[in-house]
Scaffold this active site. Structure first.
Site, PDB file in Angstrom:
ATOM      1  N   TYR A 158      70.074  59.625  49.067  1.00  0.00           N
ATOM      2  CA  TYR A 158      69.969  58.606  50.867  1.00  0.00           C
ATOM      3  C   TYR A 158      70.214  57.469  50.256  1.00  0.00           C
ATOM      4  CZ  TYR A 158      67.084  56.136  53.989  1.00  0.00           C
ATOM      5  OH  TYR A 158      66.299  55.489  55.207  1.00  0.00           O
ATOM      6  N   LYS A 162      72.743  54.414  53.104  1.00  0.00           N
ATOM      7  CA  LYS A 162      72.331  53.149  53.304  1.00  0.00           C
ATOM      8  C   LYS A 162      72.799  52.192  52.114  1.00  0.00           C
ATOM      9  CE  LYS A 162      69.213  54.514  56.105  1.00  0.00           C
ATOM     10  NZ  LYS A 162      69.704  54.311  57.471  1.00  0.00           N
TER      11      LYS A 162
HETATM   12  P1  NDP Z   1      62.591  58.830  62.930  1.00  0.00           P
HETATM   13  O1  NDP Z   1      62.513  60.105  61.781  1.00  0.00           O
HETATM   14  O2  NDP Z   1      61.254  58.789  63.555  1.00  0.00           O
HETATM   15  O3  NDP Z   1      63.724  58.569  64.098  1.00  0.00           O
HETATM   16  C1  NDP Z   1      64.790  59.415  63.608  1.00  0.00           C
HETATM   17  C2  NDP Z   1      65.507  58.947  64.738  1.00  0.00           C
HETATM   18  O4  NDP Z   1      66.885  60.190  64.483  1.00  0.00           O
HETATM   19  C3  NDP Z   1      65.355  59.956  65.515  1.00  0.00           C
HETATM   20  O5  NDP Z   1      65.529  59.739  66.445  1.00  0.00           O
HETATM   21  C4  NDP Z   1      65.877  61.383  65.396  1.00  0.00           C
HETATM   22  O6  NDP Z   1      65.714  61.881  66.908  1.00  0.00           O
HETATM   23  C5  NDP Z   1      67.165  60.808  65.255  1.00  0.00           C
HETATM   24  N1  NDP Z   1      68.465  61.886  64.872  1.00  0.00           N
HETATM   25  C6  NDP Z   1      67.750  62.666  63.776  1.00  0.00           C
HETATM   26  N2  NDP Z   1      69.942  62.747  63.310  1.00  0.00           N
HETATM   27  C7  NDP Z   1      70.347  62.954  64.601  1.00  0.00           C
HETATM   28  C8  NDP Z   1      71.681  63.159  64.765  1.00  0.00           C
HETATM   29  N3  NDP Z   1      72.237  64.322  64.246  1.00  0.00           N
HETATM   30  N4  NDP Z   1      71.757  62.791  65.979  1.00  0.00           N
HETATM   31  C9  NDP Z   1      71.637  61.892  67.071  1.00  0.00           C
HETATM   32  N5  NDP Z   1      70.164  61.701  66.179  1.00  0.00           N
HETATM   33  C10 NDP Z   1      69.857  61.644  65.335  1.00  0.00           C
HETATM   34  O7  NDP Z   1      62.846  57.520  61.365  1.00  0.00           O
HETATM   35  P2  NDP Z   1      62.805  56.520  61.824  1.00  0.00           P
HETATM   36  O8  NDP Z   1      62.912  55.401  62.891  1.00  0.00           O
HETATM   37  O9  NDP Z   1      62.334  55.647  60.435  1.00  0.00           O
HETATM   38  O10 NDP Z   1      63.910  56.170  61.617  1.00  0.00           O
HETATM   39  C11 NDP Z   1      65.434  55.060  62.529  1.00  0.00           C
HETATM   40  C12 NDP Z   1      66.385  54.937  61.168  1.00  0.00           C
HETATM   41  O11 NDP Z   1      65.699  53.607  59.911  1.00  0.00           O
HETATM   42  C13 NDP Z   1      66.940  55.333  59.752  1.00  0.00           C
HETATM   43  O12 NDP Z   1      69.170  54.864  59.847  1.00  0.00           O
HETATM   44  C14 NDP Z   1      66.048  54.965  58.910  1.00  0.00           C
HETATM   45  O13 NDP Z   1      67.218  55.847  57.451  1.00  0.00           O
HETATM   46  C15 NDP Z   1      66.169  54.058  59.138  1.00  0.00           C
HETATM   47  N6  NDP Z   1      64.865  53.686  58.269  1.00  0.00           N
HETATM   48  C16 NDP Z   1      63.640  53.939  58.021  1.00  0.00           C
HETATM   49  C17 NDP Z   1      62.877  53.653  56.947  1.00  0.00           C
HETATM   50  C18 NDP Z   1      61.495  54.322  57.503  1.00  0.00           C
HETATM   51  O14 NDP Z   1      60.792  53.774  56.171  1.00  0.00           O
HETATM   52  N7  NDP Z   1      60.954  55.084  58.403  1.00  0.00           N
HETATM   53  C19 NDP Z   1      62.558  52.455  56.015  1.00  0.00           C
HETATM   54  C20 NDP Z   1      64.046  51.817  55.846  1.00  0.00           C
HETATM   55  C21 NDP Z   1      65.537  52.495  57.060  1.00  0.00           C
HETATM   56  P3  NDP Z   1      66.302  64.063  67.209  1.00  0.00           P
HETATM   57  O15 NDP Z   1      66.000  64.589  66.281  1.00  0.00           O
HETATM   58  O16 NDP Z   1      65.654  64.209  68.388  1.00  0.00           O
HETATM   59  O17 NDP Z   1      67.717  64.124  67.159  1.00  0.00           O
END
Ligand code: NDP
Length: 249
Positions: A158, A162
């Site tokens: 992961y 990033k």
């Molecule tokens: P969530 O799991 O709530 O959201 C992730 C989103 O990505 C969902 O809407 C999911 O929607 C979508 N997703 C996953 N796979 C796919 C795909 N193949 N195609 C399209 N959409 C996809 O997590 P976060 O909101 O926390 O994460 C958002 C971003 O922030 C990510 O990039 C994460 O790495 C980053 N981040 C998060 C942190 C945390 O602690 N939460 C910290 C640092 C960075 P669906 O499954 O409907 O496709």
């Protein structure tokens, strides 16, 4: 309502069916942006669009899998067909599967690379021709503090994805600033969202749960995205790093 530099901007957000993407869509819409949201769970996307529209905002949604280049191209086409342009692309979709390397969860390595790295690249490929045509645009990529610091065992893959997002965003900045396209990376620490549920290794999942007891709300990150967008056009926010105050790494 809202600030002049966000009102009427067309903002495309991937991964907007939950978490940071969903919060960002709602916040930007409250500030007058026209938001175009995509993710795989179309029912959740429809609910986000309904909530924004019900509150008087402008939103449209699409089913999008960011590992499929054609679906990102369709997302951008949908945005342009409806709103005429794309001012901001937020490459937010991401997954996190924590596990020690020795467990050889190779399929999870592949999925993280496909979504977190290739998904961002496909987003860039889809939106860049439109932004170059407009001679303006803003690409915002969700990196992580795990792209700055590696935590291992567990986060090796992961963190690598990033770290790649960081390198890509800096490269984009160097290549695109002369074309009036701004590039920003947002690097959050722990955020309360469904991301923490992507870990199949039980011991790692327990570690993640403990880590996330101090997680900050998704809205904290949405405000960082808003901050980057609302700057005057001659100011580019290259990076925002934000952590829960209590996070110690
Ligand atoms: P969530 O799991 O709530 O959201 C992730 C989103 O990505 C969902 O809407 C999911 O929607 C979508 N997703 C996953 N796979 C796919 C795909 N193949 N195609 C399209 N959409 C996809 O997590 P976060 O909101 O926390 O994460 C958002 C971003 O922030 C990510 O990039 C994460 O790495 C980053 N981040 C998060 C942190 C945390 O602690 N939460 C910290 C640092 C960075 P669906 O499954 O409907 O496709």
């Amino acid at each position: 309502m809202g600030t002049s530099n966000i009102a009427d901007k067309v903002v495309v957000i991937t991964g907007a069916s939950s978490g940071i993407g969903e919060s960002t869509a709602k916040l930007l819409a409250r500030h007058g942006a026209k938001v175009v949201v995509g993710a795989r769970r179309k029912d959740r996307i429809d609910a986000v669009v309904k909530e924004i529209s019900g509150a008087g905002g402008k939103a449209i949604g699409f089913a999008v899998d960011v590992t499929k280049r054609a679906e990102l191209e369709a997302l951008i086409k949908g945005a342009v067909d409806s709103f005429g342009r794309v001012d901001v692309m937020v490459n937010n979709a991401g997954i996190m599967s924590i596990a020690p390397i020795k467990l050889l969860k190779v399929e999870e390595w592949d999925r993280q690379i496909d979504v977190n790295i290739k998904g961002v690249l496909y987003g860039v490929a889809a939106v860049l021709p439109q932004m170059r045509k407009q001679k303006s645009g803003h690409i915002i990529n969700l990196a992580s503090v795990f792209g700055i610091k590696v935590f291992a065992p567990g986060g090796t893959v992961y963190c690598a994805t990033k770290s790649a997002v960081r390198a890509l965003t800096e490269g984009l900045r160097v290549e695109l600033h002369a074309e009036n396209i701004r590039c920003t990376m947002i690097s959050p620490g722990a955020v309360a969202s469904e991301l923490q549920d992507g870990t199949s290794d039980q011991a790692s999942a327990t570690f993640v749960k403990e880590l996330y007891t101090i997680a900050m709300p998704t809205d904290s990150v949405a405000r960082a995205v808003l901050y980057a967008i609302e700057q005057p056009v001659d100011v580019e926010i290259d990076e925002v790093v934000l952590r829960p105050t209590l996070q110690d790494f």
